[in-house]
Design a protein around this motif. Sequence first.
Motif, short mmCIF file in Angstrom:
data_model
loop_
_atom_site.label_atom_id
_atom_site.label_comp_id
_atom_site.label_asym_id
_atom_site.label_seq_id
_atom_site.Cartn_x
_atom_site.Cartn_y
_atom_site.Cartn_z
N LEU A 169 0.72 -1.04 -0.07
CA LEU A 169 -0.14 0.03 -0.03
C LEU A 169 0.95 1.12 0.14
N PRO A 170 0.48 2.10 -1.03
CA PRO A 170 1.60 3.28 -1.06
C PRO A 170 1.16 4.39 0.20
N ILE A 171 2.12 4.96 0.85
CA ILE A 171 2.02 5.69 1.88
C ILE A 171 1.94 7.24 1.30
N LYS A 172 0.87 7.93 1.49
CA LYS A 172 0.72 9.44 1.02
C LYS A 172 1.08 9.93 2.41
N GLU A 173 2.35 10.82 2.23
CA GLU A 173 2.45 11.59 3.41
C GLU A 173 1.78 12.82 3.46
N LYS A 174 1.20 13.28 4.60
CA LYS A 174 0.44 14.22 4.81
C LYS A 174 1.31 15.51 5.25
N LYS A 175 1.11 16.79 4.98
CA LYS A 175 2.13 17.51 5.35
C LYS A 175 1.76 18.02 6.77
N TYR A 176 0.68 18.17 7.21
CA TYR A 176 0.56 18.13 8.62
C TYR A 176 -0.32 16.96 9.15
N PRO A 177 0.25 16.50 10.45
CA PRO A 177 -0.54 15.15 11.17
C PRO A 177 -1.93 15.76 11.61
N ALA A 178 -2.76 15.00 11.29
CA ALA A 178 -4.36 15.14 11.69
C ALA A 178 -4.90 13.96 12.50
N PRO A 179 -5.92 14.25 13.32
CA PRO A 179 -6.34 13.15 13.86
C PRO A 179 -7.29 11.95 13.09
N ASN A 180 -6.95 10.79 13.45
CA ASN A 180 -8.30 9.91 12.75
C ASN A 180 -9.35 9.89 13.47
N LYS A 181 -10.38 9.34 13.07
CA LYS A 181 -11.93 9.16 13.56
C LYS A 181 -11.71 8.92 14.79
N ARG A 182 -10.79 7.89 14.99
CA ARG A 182 -10.73 7.10 16.78
C ARG A 182 -10.26 8.39 17.54
N GLN A 183 -9.24 8.98 17.12
CA GLN A 183 -8.48 9.96 17.92
C GLN A 183 -9.70 11.11 18.14
N LEU A 184 -10.11 11.75 17.01
CA LEU A 184 -11.16 12.66 17.24
C LEU A 184 -12.30 12.28 18.17
N ALA A 185 -13.05 11.15 18.02
CA ALA A 185 -13.95 10.90 19.07
C ALA A 185 -13.55 10.85 20.36
N TRP A 186 -12.27 10.35 20.67
CA TRP A 186 -11.74 10.17 21.99
C TRP A 186 -11.63 11.57 22.57
N GLN A 187 -10.79 12.53 21.78
CA GLN A 187 -10.40 13.77 22.32
C GLN A 187 -11.90 14.61 22.40
N GLU A 188 -13.00 14.47 21.69
CA GLU A 188 -14.18 15.12 21.91
C GLU A 188 -15.01 14.42 23.09
N ALA A 189 -14.46 13.23 23.50
CA ALA A 189 -15.31 12.63 24.78
C ALA A 189 -14.71 13.27 25.98
N GLU A 190 -13.54 13.88 25.97
CA GLU A 190 -13.25 14.69 27.16
C GLU A 190 -12.89 13.90 28.36
N LEU A 191 -14.01 13.26 28.83
CA LEU A 191 -13.79 12.50 30.09
C LEU A 191 -14.23 10.99 30.24
N GLY A 192 -13.32 10.30 30.64
CA GLY A 192 -13.38 8.81 30.65
C GLY A 192 -13.45 8.29 32.23
N VAL A 193 -13.88 7.21 32.55
CA VAL A 193 -13.82 6.68 33.99
C VAL A 193 -13.13 5.34 33.88
N VAL A 194 -12.07 4.87 34.40
CA VAL A 194 -11.54 3.51 34.51
C VAL A 194 -11.94 3.05 35.66
N PHE A 195 -12.56 1.68 35.51
CA PHE A 195 -12.76 1.08 36.82
C PHE A 195 -11.91 -0.05 36.92
#
Lengths: 347, 347
Positions: free
Chosen positions: A37-63
């Motif tokens: 698979l060719p890797i296209k290098e992005k000029k600037y790093p950007a969040p993927n959908k998983r990271q975006l969801a995680w950052q938008e969640a803001e607060l999580g609790v670990v039991f």
Amino acid sequence: MFKPDRLERPFVFYEDGRAKVLSLAVKKGDESYSVFLPIKEKKYPAPNKRQLAWQEAELGVVFHYDLHVFDNKKYGQGNNRIDPVDDYQIFNPKRLNTDQWIKAAKDAGAKFAILTATHETGFALFQSDVNPYCMKALKYKDGKGDIVRDFVNSCRKYGLKPGIYLGIRWNSFYGVHDFKVNGEGEFRENRQKWYNKMVEGMVKEICTNYGELFEIWFDGGADHPDNGAPDVLPIVRQYQPNCLFYHNKQLAEVRWGGSESGTVGYPCWATFPNFYSHAGDTQKERMILLKHGDPNGKYWMPAMADAPLRGFNGRHEWFWEPDDEEHIFPLENLMEMYYKSVGRNAT
Amino acid sequence: MFKPDRLERPFVFYEDGRAKVLSLAVKKGDESYSVFLPIKEKKYPAPNKRQLAWQEAELGVVFHYDLHVFDNKKYGQGNNRIDPVDDYQIFNPKRLNTDQWIKAAKDAGAKFAILTATHETGFALFQSDVNPYCMKALKYKDGKGDIVRDFVNSCRKYGLKPGIYLGIRWNSFYGVHDFKVNGEGEFRENRQKWYNKMVEGMVKEICTNYGELFEIWFDGGADHPDNGAPDVLPIVRQYQPNCLFYHNKQLAEVRWGGSESGTVGYPCWATFPNFYSHAGDTQKERMILLKHGDPNGKYWMPAMADAPLRGFNGRHEWFWEPDDEEHIFPLENLMEMYYKSVGRNAT
């Protein structure tokens, strides 16, 4: 049609110091195809959908929940790592109510919750067909209990996203210390292979038996399969494409924020110079990078600000213990943490 | 009334080279009493009731059954001892019928039968609450199978006396080699303690959950608790006073007959110079003593003549394997064994 059952040997080809091509072995049984698979290098790093969801969640609790919660003693991590729990039948909760857990997390504003499906005793809080040291072995509920199932169901009920924490680095039951099976010679190697396969089997069970997961958290990282560690990343990717992966030496989609204080540094960049969460030549440099990130980092890897609820007034403890209420952080401390974590671009 | 739950620290006091007094710690919970029993030395050794029953039984059948019976491969003991079975879910018999086992043993004239409740994989063929690596872990019968229970029930049905074989010397699952947990330092010691306690727990389960047993057979012996091995003798004595104990370094109520050929030497005395079944200074002397006994021996310890049914025509195998029928001893060989074992004062 060829439906692969696993992806193996990811390898990145470099040219002039830049990643150009990713190769993968796509396998089913004994059949194997190589994919490039060719890797296209992005000029600037950007969040993927998983990271975006995680950052938008803001607060999580670990039991944190494990056998030793029932031993009525103060928890000592060092000893727990090298001393199997005397009698696993002590696991016998009388009034366990995961709805109450998750409702409390929701009331606190959490958007996701995580459960320690295995921690350092090695005991699995679910029904496993690859790890006998699990809830099947218990008298509790006649061996039919499944706290991961209860936990996930409660998350769905209250609208929180469920994640799973798997501790595979330490295992006092199987004799595993810092990923390595204790022992010598061929016997050790055989048991290491068995352990790795068992861990991979548990990861598949967690990824396939409980619906969509928000995050999978390998505590202390999951090392690199090239170091003889279990090969967990392809399993998570195959069965949980929307699940945030945290973390091993192949990938960290988020990074630890450099402390267990519930805060990160200021400023705290979501970018990082390395694709896994170790960077910097000295311990001091590493800690600064974890806390602050790197504005010129090529990898999107936002910071996680974790803290134990029982970290107040002279104690720092992830598990419940008898008479520990005085160590629960008061609200004002928790608010302070919120400002210095979410307020600073961390989760 | 004080009902002890265990007997500990048996110790024999000597005077002029003769055993005079046996001391025992009689315990319940934290309470402990010391008891001193005078030892009356008999002029000639004589069998106890357990040995007499065993010698009168003449013929017993040992059923070898373990996970690797299902792997479709030739069994290799050396490797089996140091390589955990890949996937224990292979244990999935479709037409297991312990009645058929025991009826065949009865038809052959056996008066007792023995089952390998654990062998060298470490897997327990019963419902254990102390060893997770047992039938509770299986998909087979939804984790409710209990081959020891089936076996004992079949024995009762056909009037054979049931005995149990426990292999505790080798355990590829827990990483135990020749009684010792593999590993280093404090971690190893802790896991050894855990393993010993687990073994003692299994012995108690076997001795208390399945009614009266005829014989308990610790293969390769059970070593001596003073060597850091599990302390099994007091458990068997407490819960199974009529059960023949074979054997550890504290006691052997019978001895191995010095070969796995189904024969013993001629003559073959039931007396032996030592209270456990190792005597003689050289390997050669030891083998001669096992095969022949010692007419002047102070201890009653009749010989056992064991042989695998699959020991004919270039193979010597205790377990079933694919396509091994040609290695089953013909009747005339078995008759020859009978003459040279039972006919020579062995069982």
